[in-house]
Design an enzyme around this catalytic site. Structure first.
Site, PDB file in Angstrom:
ATOM      1  N   LEU A  31      16.744 -44.798 -88.493  1.00 56.62           N
ATOM      2  CA  LEU A  31      15.912 -45.209 -87.349  1.00 56.62           C
ATOM      3  C   LEU A  31      16.781 -45.574 -86.152  1.00 56.62           C
ATOM      4  O   LEU A  31      17.978 -45.389 -86.154  1.00 56.62           O
ATOM      5  CB  LEU A  31      15.062 -46.409 -87.747  1.00 56.62           C
ATOM      6  CG  LEU A  31      13.910 -46.097 -88.705  1.00 56.62           C
ATOM      7  CD1 LEU A  31      13.313 -47.378 -89.210  1.00 56.62           C
ATOM      8  CD2 LEU A  31      12.851 -45.262 -88.002  1.00 56.62           C
ATOM      9  N   SER A  38       5.000 -45.454 -94.927  1.00 52.28           N
ATOM     10  CA  SER A  38       5.489 -46.552 -94.101  1.00 52.28           C
ATOM     11  C   SER A  38       6.875 -46.232 -93.583  1.00 52.28           C
ATOM     12  O   SER A  38       7.564 -45.368 -94.110  1.00 52.28           O
ATOM     13  CB  SER A  38       5.487 -47.852 -94.899  1.00 52.28           C
ATOM     14  OG  SER A  38       6.385 -47.746 -95.972  1.00 52.28           O
ATOM     15  N   CYS A  39       7.249 -46.967 -92.570  1.00 52.21           N
ATOM     16  CA  CYS A  39       8.534 -46.840 -91.900  1.00 52.21           C
ATOM     17  C   CYS A  39       9.655 -46.905 -92.934  1.00 52.21           C
ATOM     18  O   CYS A  39       9.611 -47.791 -93.775  1.00 52.21           O
ATOM     19  CB  CYS A  39       8.629 -47.993 -90.910  1.00 52.21           C
ATOM     20  SG  CYS A  39      10.168 -48.127 -90.108  1.00 52.21           S
ATOM     21  N   PRO A  40      10.685 -46.091 -92.906  1.00 52.33           N
ATOM     22  CA  PRO A  40      10.971 -45.047 -91.911  1.00 52.33           C
ATOM     23  C   PRO A  40      10.541 -43.661 -92.347  1.00 52.33           C
ATOM     24  O   PRO A  40      10.981 -42.682 -91.764  1.00 52.33           O
ATOM     25  CB  PRO A  40      12.494 -45.109 -91.839  1.00 52.33           C
ATOM     26  CG  PRO A  40      12.914 -45.365 -93.250  1.00 52.33           C
ATOM     27  CD  PRO A  40      11.812 -46.221 -93.860  1.00 52.33           C
ATOM     28  N   ASP A  42       1.078 -45.587 -89.808  1.00 54.21           N
ATOM     29  CA  ASP A  42       1.943 -46.745 -89.611  1.00 54.21           C
ATOM     30  C   ASP A  42       1.997 -47.096 -88.113  1.00 54.21           C
ATOM     31  O   ASP A  42       2.450 -46.286 -87.307  1.00 54.21           O
ATOM     32  CB  ASP A  42       3.339 -46.405 -90.144  1.00 54.21           C
ATOM     33  CG  ASP A  42       4.326 -47.538 -89.930  1.00 54.21           C
ATOM     34  OD1 ASP A  42       3.889 -48.647 -89.594  1.00 54.21           O
ATOM     35  OD2 ASP A  42       5.537 -47.294 -90.095  1.00 54.21           O
TER      36      ASP A  42
END
Lengths: 392, 77
Positions: free
Chosen positions: A188, B15-17, B42
């Protein structure tokens, strides 16, 4: 006739669920744990082994010593679950009948998903891997040390961040930090998936001179060139590469046609029932729940599953629900740590790292064997740990 | 301008990521200039997709929300 409860997997979730069920139901149930090795690993300890702070022997115990006497331990590989027949087939022939099944088989590492990963990188997600990394670190005389994840989801999300902090401290102690570059490769645009935690972590990384490469999703490792490339099209050179291997669900789950593509069990986020299966429950890394794959998650889920099965055996309505509770310590090196405590509704609000949380983590490491598998750890710790306000 | 989607990624429930990782993988399968559509639930994905596109140089040509599903249309650079 006692109810037959079979638990697949003798990790933290399976062991705790089996012990709680046997204690709660007494002669009303026969509880069996099926585990392929019969050895229980305290996986959070691999990190300390890799950095030469702990001995591997401390991390492994005979599962038998952690189970209540009345729980059967069957050392066998389960190969297939037959939900309609209510049986589980074992590798060396034979099968077990169950009235209730708990799947706590965890995740497996699939190194071959990333070309060059085995030859080119190190990991601390297995005892052997952590020991090999310890030796590689001993031989390391400075250079570029890159740390990242080679696939998501993976167990213990804070581990790569903990590793960069602890390896920074390790290299300083060896007097080779000034000859080394330490870099975290993140999938990220921040150091950690949870934003509130990133806000605590990133300033410390900066202060220690630890680099951060953002949006680097590992595609391939080229061991001969000493490079790792990303799906985003970037390439980074390394002298020592530490990558968390990709994870998948266990074969028994995939073979039983209960799981999704990567092998995670579709699980009800509150009841922990496997979707469409009223007598099969899932705990820990094996589920598809959008929360941390960690021992802590399994630790908080096991009592919910045990309570629901106990109610069903007794013919009463199950009451307990899982609220998504997780609590993880996050080591930041130099004998300091912070803590992440959250649930489905509340994101974590980690405090600034201090030596109290580091001491708490070590107390937990030492007390684990005598408390967690047996369900002896108090549910509510005396110390208040902040969570944030609900995001939704 | 025609808006022909070359590929759709269903990232709902992830969900992230994961949404970003799956998009980074999925965009490899379309040609430069083609459009890829991603559907996610999300809420964090809004900031993540914007930042990812900015960082990678892919163009976020459309984004919106409908009933809790976030839709992103990205043109591969």
């Amino acid at each position: 006739m006692p109810a037959k409860v079979v638990v697949l997997g003798g990790g933290v979730g399976g062991t705790l669920a089996a012990n709680l069920l046997a204690k709660e139901l007494g002669s009303d149930a026969k509880v069996s744990v099926v585990d392929p090795t019969g050895m229980h690993h305290y996986q959070p300890g691999y990190l300390y082994v890799a950095l030469g702070q702990a001995n591997g022997r401390w991390l492994v115990r005979d599962e038998r010593t952690l189970l209540r006497r009345e729980v059967d331990l069957i050392i066998e590989q389960a190969v297939r679950v037959h939900p309609e027949a209510g049986t589980v087939q074992l590798e060396r022939g034979g099968s077990l009948e169950w009235d209730y099944l708990v799947i706590a088989t965890g995740a497996r590492l699939v190194h071959d998903q990333i070309p060059g990963l085995v030859e080119g990188s190190h990991e601390f997600y297995s005892l052997e891997g952590a020991q090999r990394l310890r030796e590689a670190l001993r031989r390391f005389e400075g250079g570029r040390l890159l740390v990242g994840v080679a696939g998501v989801p993976y167990k213990c999300p804070p581990a790569p961040v903990e590793f960069v902090f602890m390896v920074d401290e390790y290299l300083r102690k060896r007097g080779i930090r000034d000859k080394s570059e330490v870099m975290l490769l993140s999938p990220l645009n921040r150091a950690f998936t949870i934003e509130s935690a990133s806000k605590v972590i990133q300033p410390i990384m900066e202060q220690r001179g630890i680099g951060l490469t953002t949006f680097f999703n590992v595609e391939e490792v080229d061991p001969s060139a000493g490079t790792v490339s990303s799906l985003e099209g970037e390439k980074a050179e390394y002298d020592l590469l530490v990558l968390v291997p990709p994870h998948k669900g266990q074969q028994v789950v995939t073979e039983s046609a209960l799981a999704d593509g990567p092998g995670w069990l579709p699980t009800d986020r509150h009841t922990l029932e496997v979707e469409g299966q009223e007598r099969i429950f899932a705990i820990g890394d094996a589920t598809n729940l959008p929360i941390s794959k960690s021992g802590s998650t399994a630790h908080f889920e096991a009592p919910v599953v045990a309570s629901r099965i106990a109610s069903l055996v007794r013919g009463t309505a199950p009451r307990e629900n899982y609220g998504g509770r997780v609590m993880c310590f996050l080591e930041t090196g130099n004998r300091k740590a912070t803590v992440l405590r959250f649930d489905y509704e509340h994101p974590p609000a980690p405090p600034q790292p201090n030596n109290v949380w580091h001491a708490a983590k070590w107390m937990f490491n030492r007390l684990y064997w005598e408390t967690v598998p047996q369900g002896r750890l108090p549910e509510n710790l005396p110390m208040p740990i902040p969570t944030g306000r609900s995001e939704s | 301008m025609s808006m022909q989607i070359a590929k759709t990624l269903d990232l709902k429930g992830l969900s992230c990521p994961l949404p970003i990782v799956k998009t980074a993988q999925g965009i490899k399968e379309v040609a430069s200039g083609e459009l890829i559509e991603a559907l996610a639930t999300d809420p964090g994905s809004v900031a993540d997709f914007n930042a990812w596109c900015k960082s990678t140089g892919n163009e976020l040509v459309e984004q919106g929300e409908d009933g809790g599903v976030f839709r992103f249309v990205i043109r591969k650079k």
